[in-house]
Design an enzyme around this catalytic site. Structure first.
Site, PDB file in Angstrom:
ATOM      1  N   CYS A   1       4.124   6.033  10.552  1.00 39.21           N
ATOM      2  CA  CYS A   1       3.875   6.906   9.343  1.00 39.21           C
ATOM      3  C   CYS A   1       5.029   7.887   8.870  1.00 39.21           C
ATOM      4  O   CYS A   1       4.527   8.807   8.199  1.00 39.21           O
ATOM      5  CB  CYS A   1       2.461   7.487   9.136  1.00 39.21           C
TER       6      CYS A   1
ATOM      7  N   ARG B   1       4.027   4.485   4.945  1.00 39.90           N
ATOM      8  CA  ARG B   1       5.366   4.041   5.544  1.00 39.90           C
ATOM      9  C   ARG B   1       5.063   3.131   6.571  1.00 39.90           C
ATOM     10  O   ARG B   1       3.924   2.081   6.241  1.00 39.90           O
ATOM     11  CB  ARG B   1       5.889   5.369   6.194  1.00 39.90           C
ATOM     12  N   TYR B   2       5.686   3.116   7.745  1.00 42.64           N
ATOM     13  CA  TYR B   2       5.357   1.796   8.607  1.00 42.64           C
ATOM     14  C   TYR B   2       4.223   2.185   9.438  1.00 42.64           C
ATOM     15  O   TYR B   2       3.934   3.256   9.923  1.00 42.64           O
ATOM     16  CB  TYR B   2       6.726   1.923   9.678  1.00 42.64           C
ATOM     17  N   THR B   3       3.395   1.272   9.712  1.00 37.42           N
ATOM     18  CA  THR B   3       2.293   1.266  10.340  1.00 37.42           C
ATOM     19  C   THR B   3       2.146  -0.344  11.511  1.00 37.42           C
ATOM     20  O   THR B   3       2.514  -1.192  10.861  1.00 37.42           O
ATOM     21  CB  THR B   3       0.906   1.167   9.658  1.00 37.42           C
ATOM     22  N   TYR B   4       1.567   0.190  12.427  1.00 32.77           N
ATOM     23  CA  TYR B   4       1.092  -1.212  13.497  1.00 32.77           C
ATOM     24  C   TYR B   4      -0.121  -1.456  13.424  1.00 32.77           C
ATOM     25  O   TYR B   4      -1.047  -0.754  13.286  1.00 32.77           O
ATOM     26  CB  TYR B   4       1.730  -0.747  14.932  1.00 32.77           C
TER      27      TYR B   4
ATOM     28  N   GLY C   1      -7.106   0.405   3.089  1.00 31.52           N
ATOM     29  CA  GLY C   1      -8.050   1.222   3.692  1.00 31.52           C
ATOM     30  C   GLY C   1      -7.473   2.131   4.917  1.00 31.52           C
ATOM     31  O   GLY C   1      -6.632   2.757   5.057  1.00 31.52           O
ATOM     32  N   PHE C   2      -8.264   1.580   6.027  1.00 33.56           N
ATOM     33  CA  PHE C   2      -7.915   2.520   7.172  1.00 33.56           C
ATOM     34  C   PHE C   2      -7.902   1.627   8.603  1.00 33.56           C
ATOM     35  O   PHE C   2      -8.237   0.453   8.408  1.00 33.56           O
ATOM     36  CB  PHE C   2      -9.092   3.628   7.408  1.00 33.56           C
ATOM     37  N   SER C   3      -7.507   2.247   9.674  1.00 33.56           N
ATOM     38  CA  SER C   3      -7.455   1.647  10.846  1.00 33.56           C
ATOM     39  C   SER C   3      -7.467   2.611  12.008  1.00 33.56           C
ATOM     40  O   SER C   3      -7.281   4.016  11.739  1.00 33.56           O
ATOM     41  CB  SER C   3      -5.955   0.996  11.097  1.00 33.56           C
TER      42      SER C   3
ATOM     43  N   ARG D   1       0.812  -1.228  -0.049  1.00 34.64           N
ATOM     44  CA  ARG D   1      -0.119  -0.218   0.079  1.00 34.64           C
ATOM     45  C   ARG D   1       0.847   1.346   0.111  1.00 34.64           C
ATOM     46  O   ARG D   1       2.013   1.172  -0.060  1.00 34.64           O
ATOM     47  CB  ARG D   1      -1.023  -0.054   1.391  1.00 34.64           C
TER      48      ARG D   1
END
Length: 223
Positions: free
Chosen positions: A178, A78-81, A160-162, A75
């Site tokens: 991010c 950047r980095y996401t948890y 999508g989203f979190s 996607r």
């Protein structure tokens, strides 16, 4: 003669955590099937076991402590948890039938989450130059409560989203979320709003039709 409106997407709500690798495989297969016209669009609400995911703009030095599995997500961003206590929405829509406007899609996705949080009693907003959904933390400073990351292939959206309902916020310290170091991460629980995933889903889905309508034609109003 006007074209018929697209159908309402299939809705899937997971009650147990879905491993990230499994979800990614299923999402990519569904993306191809939607593009080929052999499957319906999909709104998939779920959570994952703890995992770090890297978007296409992720920098290696933003992975500070890889204490969980790390996946290349494909996607944007950047980095996401992702982890327990965080509600994720994977939104697979055919933009070929919904306006062919990726910027509108992202804007509408943000607006859907912001409107849902307002219905739940929390004011949140977009921030110029910073991706995601922002609100005021308990110390009065801006903090991130939701992440946005999408991919579009053959005009079909993925990811999508979190939204942070009640995750372990210490898990975010393994990355620069991010790519933004100067702002914190918060959650509905930290802000005094206890909410089960089912209650969040109900509020979100109450605005599904509004979100879908916002993708079409002049209904997509960008600032």
């Amino acid at each position: 003669m006007s074209m018929p409106s697209p159908k309402t997407p299939e809705l899937r709500q997971a009650s147990a955590p879905v491993p990230y690798a499994q979800a990614l495989t299923e999402m990519e297969a569904r993306n191809r099937a939607i593009a080929d016209g052999t499957a319906e669009e999909l709104v998939w609400l779920l959570e994952h076991p703890p995992v770090y995911t890297a978007g296409t703009s992720a920098a290696a030095d933003e992975l500070l402590d890889p204490r969980f599995e790390v996946f290349e997500a494909g996607r944007g961003g950047r980095y996401t948890y992702h982890g327990p206590g965080q509600r994720i929405g994977y939104i697979l829509l055919n933009l070929g039938e919904r306006g062919r406007d990726v910027r509108c899609f992202v804007h509408s996705l943000e607006g859907w989450v912001i409107a849902t949080l307002a219905d739940l009693g929390l004011e949140s907003w977009r921030a110029e130059g910073r991706v995601g959904i922002w609100t005021k933390d308990i110390d009065g400073r801006e903090a991130k409560i939701g992440a946005i990351g999408v991919r579009v292939r053959r005009w079909v959206t993925m990811h999508g989203f979190s939204v942070n309902l009640a995750p372990d916020l210490s898990h975010f310290t393994g990355i620069v979320p991010c790519g933004i170091e100067e702002f914190g991460i918060t959650s509905l629980e930290r802000l005094g709003i206890g909410l089960a995933p089912e209650a969040f889903d109900k509020a979100l889905l109450a605005r599904l039709d509004d979100f879908l309508a916002s993708l079409e034609g002049k209904a997509c109003s960008l600032p």
